[in-house]
Design a protein around this motif. Structure first.
Motif, mmCIF file in Angstrom:
data_model
loop_
_atom_site.group_PDB
_atom_site.id
_atom_site.type_symbol
_atom_site.label_atom_id
_atom_site.label_comp_id
_atom_site.label_asym_id
_atom_site.label_seq_id
_atom_site.Cartn_x
_atom_site.Cartn_y
_atom_site.Cartn_z
ATOM 1 N N SER A 111 0.834 -1.199 0.000
ATOM 2 C CA SER A 111 0.000 0.000 0.000
ATOM 3 C C SER A 111 0.872 1.254 0.000
ATOM 4 N N HIS A 113 3.753 1.480 -1.329
ATOM 5 C CA HIS A 113 4.295 1.547 -2.680
ATOM 6 C C HIS A 113 3.279 2.172 -3.640
ATOM 7 N N ARG A 114 2.035 1.772 -3.523
ATOM 8 C CA ARG A 114 0.995 2.306 -4.416
ATOM 9 C C ARG A 114 0.768 3.782 -4.173
ATOM 10 N N GLN A 117 3.419 5.665 -5.905
ATOM 11 C CA GLN A 117 3.199 5.734 -7.349
ATOM 12 C C GLN A 117 2.087 6.713 -7.691
ATOM 13 N N GLN A 179 9.912 -0.820 -7.194
ATOM 14 C CA GLN A 179 9.267 -1.842 -8.025
ATOM 15 C C GLN A 179 10.265 -2.948 -8.365
#
Lengths: 218, 218
Positions: A111, A113-114, A117, A179
């Motif tokens: 989460s 990481h998202r 992004q 990633q």
DNA sequence: TCTGCTAGATTGTCAGACAATCCGGTTCAA
DNA sequence: TTGAACCGGATTGTCTGACAATCTAGCAGA
């Protein structure tokens, strides 16, 4: 709703948290001193309470003090930065390798990481970046590796704050490297995962050092 | 001369030290609980004083506690032992490598080494063994590596105590391996020094695990 | 101008109190 | 008989306040 007027008097945890973010925000600038009495007045608590909060920050490296002296916000030297990032590369590299060969990626890491992004190129990234790394290490099986990593991350946050403020890296760059690490972990490639982790950390270190050298030689 | 009857009231450091050796000596057996009030009575101090000493031991891993529960002396599981020694191999290996490529061998490490050699085959070795490793890591330039190592060594002492009591290793074997590490460091061979260090630690781990398995499967 | 001393500020340690929480045995109901 | 709710003792979490030891800085005197 919920509990009406309990107003839990305020754990000393609260003081710890407040002081912590106050330091990371540079509201308490590096080099400034934080006396126990000052904290006492600022939060309206007894001195021993303030004291324990300060002691906690000292063990985390967010404050420094010697016996009978006032605690000060550390001014990280060039050597400190090198030491910090190199030590982190060793521990976190080993942790990510363990995760790649053993466990699975924790939900919190995904989460974070998202969010990173989704934030776009120039969004602030420090919070999610830290959360990502913390979650990844916490999800790996070795409790001692986690404890050691936590010991480092306080001071690392001080550094990441600098990286963000001075825009030495963009959210996009960071997300991309994350990633790559995630892919290596899901593929079960421990060697690659460790290598990418160390490269990621050393890259961040070098950006910060470049900035440091530029500022100190005007 | 010197100060006549000052009787420095007793730092809480003293309590910390006493409790620490009391745990390492197994006078407080693994699994036994140590309440704050018990420490209060045992040393005749106020509870907050006892409390801080206990908290310090908890952060070192020599005691464990969860919120609102009594602190207990940990019973190290097989997984704990593996985790502990593997983590230590990572950190100490890196530290010794740094020492080999950078610094010089500290005097404390040498004297501990000589005492170990002089003690003879069957002499108790735990104290000198620990002192040797601590001094070596402390003499290396990275402050963070030292801090992380110190975080581990408390629990490691618990293990080494077992190794000594059950005679799983002799002083001679240990001194020999230490000599090899010292030679690699003075030769400036970082790779070899790290390799020998990790082998030394893993060897100790395996002896302890063998003993552990033998006892648990009768 | 330099040295020694005094005063204020700050930390180190302690004692005692009350509230919140947890653990065990006991009692009551199904 | 079994199970679950309850209650009392024990233990921890947090706070207040005080005194001694130590350090820093400014002032006085040589």
């Amino acid at each position: 709703m919920s509990s009406p007027a309990t107003t839990v008097p305020l754990l000393p945890d609260a003081i710890y948290e407040q002081l912590r973010s106050s330091i990371l925000n540079q509201q308490d600038a590096p080099g400034s001193s934080i006396t126990e009495s000052a904290v006492t007045l600022r939060f309206g608590v007894a001195r021993p309470t303030a004291r324990t909060a300060i002691e906690r920050l000292v063990t985390e490296g967010l404050l420094r003090r010697e016996a009978h002296h006032t605690a000060r916000v550390p001014e990280l030297s060039r050597d400190d930065i090198v030491d910090l990032y190199d030590s982190r590369a060793i521990v976190e590299g080993a942790a990510i390798a363990a995760l790649a060969s053993g466990g699975t990626i924790p939900a919190e890491a995904l989460s974070a990481h998202r969010e990173l992004q989704a934030g776009g190129e120039n969004a602030p990234f420090a919070t999610q970046d830290i959360a990502f790394h913390r979650a990844l290490v916490a999800g790996q099986p070795s409790a001692r590796l986690s404890r050691m990593h936590a010991l480092l991350m306080g001071e690392i946050e001080l550094c990441i704050g600098q990286v963000q403020v001075n825009q030495l890296l963009t959210a996009g760059e960071i997300a991309g490297q994350h990633q790559g690490i995630l892919d290596a972990v899901t593929a079960g490639n421990a060697t690659l995962a460790e290598q990418l982790t160390r490269a990621h950390i050393h890259g961040s270190r070098d950006r910060l050092l470049g900035h440091f050298d530029a500022r100190s030689a005007p």
